[in-house]
Design an enzyme around this catalytic site. Sequence first.
Site, mmCIF file in Angstrom:
data_model
loop_
_atom_site.group_PDB
_atom_site.id
_atom_site.type_symbol
_atom_site.label_atom_id
_atom_site.label_comp_id
_atom_site.label_asym_id
_atom_site.label_seq_id
_atom_site.Cartn_x
_atom_site.Cartn_y
_atom_site.Cartn_z
ATOM 1 C CE1 TYR A 92 -4.250 1.505 0.220
ATOM 2 C CE2 TYR A 92 -3.211 2.988 1.793
ATOM 3 C CZ TYR A 92 -4.270 2.674 0.958
ATOM 4 O OH TYR A 92 -5.342 3.522 0.856
ATOM 5 C CG ASN A 207 -21.280 -5.816 -4.599
ATOM 6 O OD1 ASN A 207 -20.775 -5.315 -5.597
ATOM 7 N ND2 ASN A 207 -20.805 -6.927 -4.049
ATOM 8 C CB SER A 208 -17.786 -1.973 -2.781
ATOM 9 O OG SER A 208 -18.076 -0.674 -3.282
ATOM 10 N NE ARG A 230 -18.069 -11.122 -8.240
ATOM 11 C CZ ARG A 230 -18.599 -12.053 -7.451
ATOM 12 N NH1 ARG A 230 -19.095 -13.175 -7.966
ATOM 13 N NH2 ARG A 230 -18.656 -11.866 -6.135
ATOM 14 N N GLY A 303 -10.293 2.705 -7.367
ATOM 15 C CA GLY A 303 -9.850 1.329 -7.156
ATOM 16 C C GLY A 303 -9.716 0.607 -8.475
ATOM 17 C CD1 TRP A 328 -6.189 6.759 -1.117
ATOM 18 C CD2 TRP A 328 -4.287 7.895 -1.365
ATOM 19 N NE1 TRP A 328 -5.251 6.167 -0.298
ATOM 20 C CE2 TRP A 328 -4.071 6.847 -0.426
ATOM 21 C CE3 TRP A 328 -3.226 8.752 -1.683
ATOM 22 C CZ2 TRP A 328 -2.849 6.644 0.191
ATOM 23 C CZ3 TRP A 328 -2.000 8.540 -1.065
ATOM 24 C CH2 TRP A 328 -1.826 7.492 -0.151
#
Length: 404
Positions: A92, A207-208, A230, A303, A328
């Site tokens: 990261y 859905n995150s 998905r 992302g 970010w």
Amino acid sequence: MISTLRTRHLFFALNRQLLGLTLGQGQVHNFATSSITSGNRAIVYTSNGDPSSVLYAQTFPNLPPPPPNTVNVKFLLSPINPADINVIEGVYPTKPVPSHSLSTSGKGSKDSSLFVGGNEGLAEVVDVGPGITGLQQRDWVVMTKPQSGTWISSKNVSAQDILKVPRSGLSEAQAATMTVNPPTAYNMLHDYVELGEGDWVVQNGANSAVGQAVIQIAAAKGLQTINFVRQRDQIDHLKEHLLGLGATHVVTYEELCGKSFRDKVKEWTGGKNIRLGLNCVSGKTTTFMARLLGQDAHLVSYGAMSKEPLSLPTSLFIFKNLTCHGFWQSRWYLRRTPKERERLFKTLASLMCNGKLKGPEHEVLVVSGTDEDNQASLKIRDTMARLARGKFGKKLLLKIEETL
């Protein structure tokens, strides 16, 4: 008769063997343990690597009274976020600061490289140092400094690195998760395009945690959303859940890539330009989503879950004047004033208190104060192994109790 000490050694040896079987690895892991029998506890690591191998629990002495302009806090809940795993793995961009003060002798070591996991969490003020105004015992606070090390029972923090949040109207889970995902959603919806009631937004990864926050904040603002997910088992259940949060349409990536889908979108929007797209997936499906955007639109990427590059047709830039951004939340905090941060959290808290922004579905992992450090280490490493295998379908929150 077997002595008590020998019994404990046999117990820990058996647990280490069981952990090796649980993780599917052929070696027995050794834990660095503390001789402290009671006090605070942290989930720590000394080197980067697989969290199911490098993390362990360490007990350290109780905190002394807070120095000037600092407070002692007790953590109530701390999320385990995907970025936290990446930090431990060493991949990261933001690196944690070593916690020299966590020494079993209480003296610390300038040569140590001990890191506490976690970046986000809700804490309660237990002691206020000289020079502090606006904070008192039992106040709730959240961390605003990146990589604060929140997988810990108690900690001394600078007053500049925390922000007070209301106790009334918020659940612990809402407050514990309000510094990363909800701000990301809110800022992406407000920082790039001035949108008004009835305007449209498209997003993938709907859905995150961020995606669900986008749906709710957009609905509270009167925005329409087209949300891509998905294909999976029980897809109708997921669609129903997202529609219940306020989504206008929920669509699978397979449907998005269909030949007639753009015509369907034009019918939904009445031909109105879609001026904002939010991307956390990248890859081919994001290329298809970008083609839905209208004139002078903005595509914001936060992302790349597909681990594929972002590929966009040149025609979108030439003929539609598309603008692309990377977002970010950590950078947002670094570039904004304390007043701006405070205003953001007040807005989010208001949405939560008014029922317009729900807390995430979650599970709480309790590291009990009655667990020995070895037992706690086993629990954390096993949890990390289960996370890697996708065994948790909900947000995982960590509660670390002081050792007894």
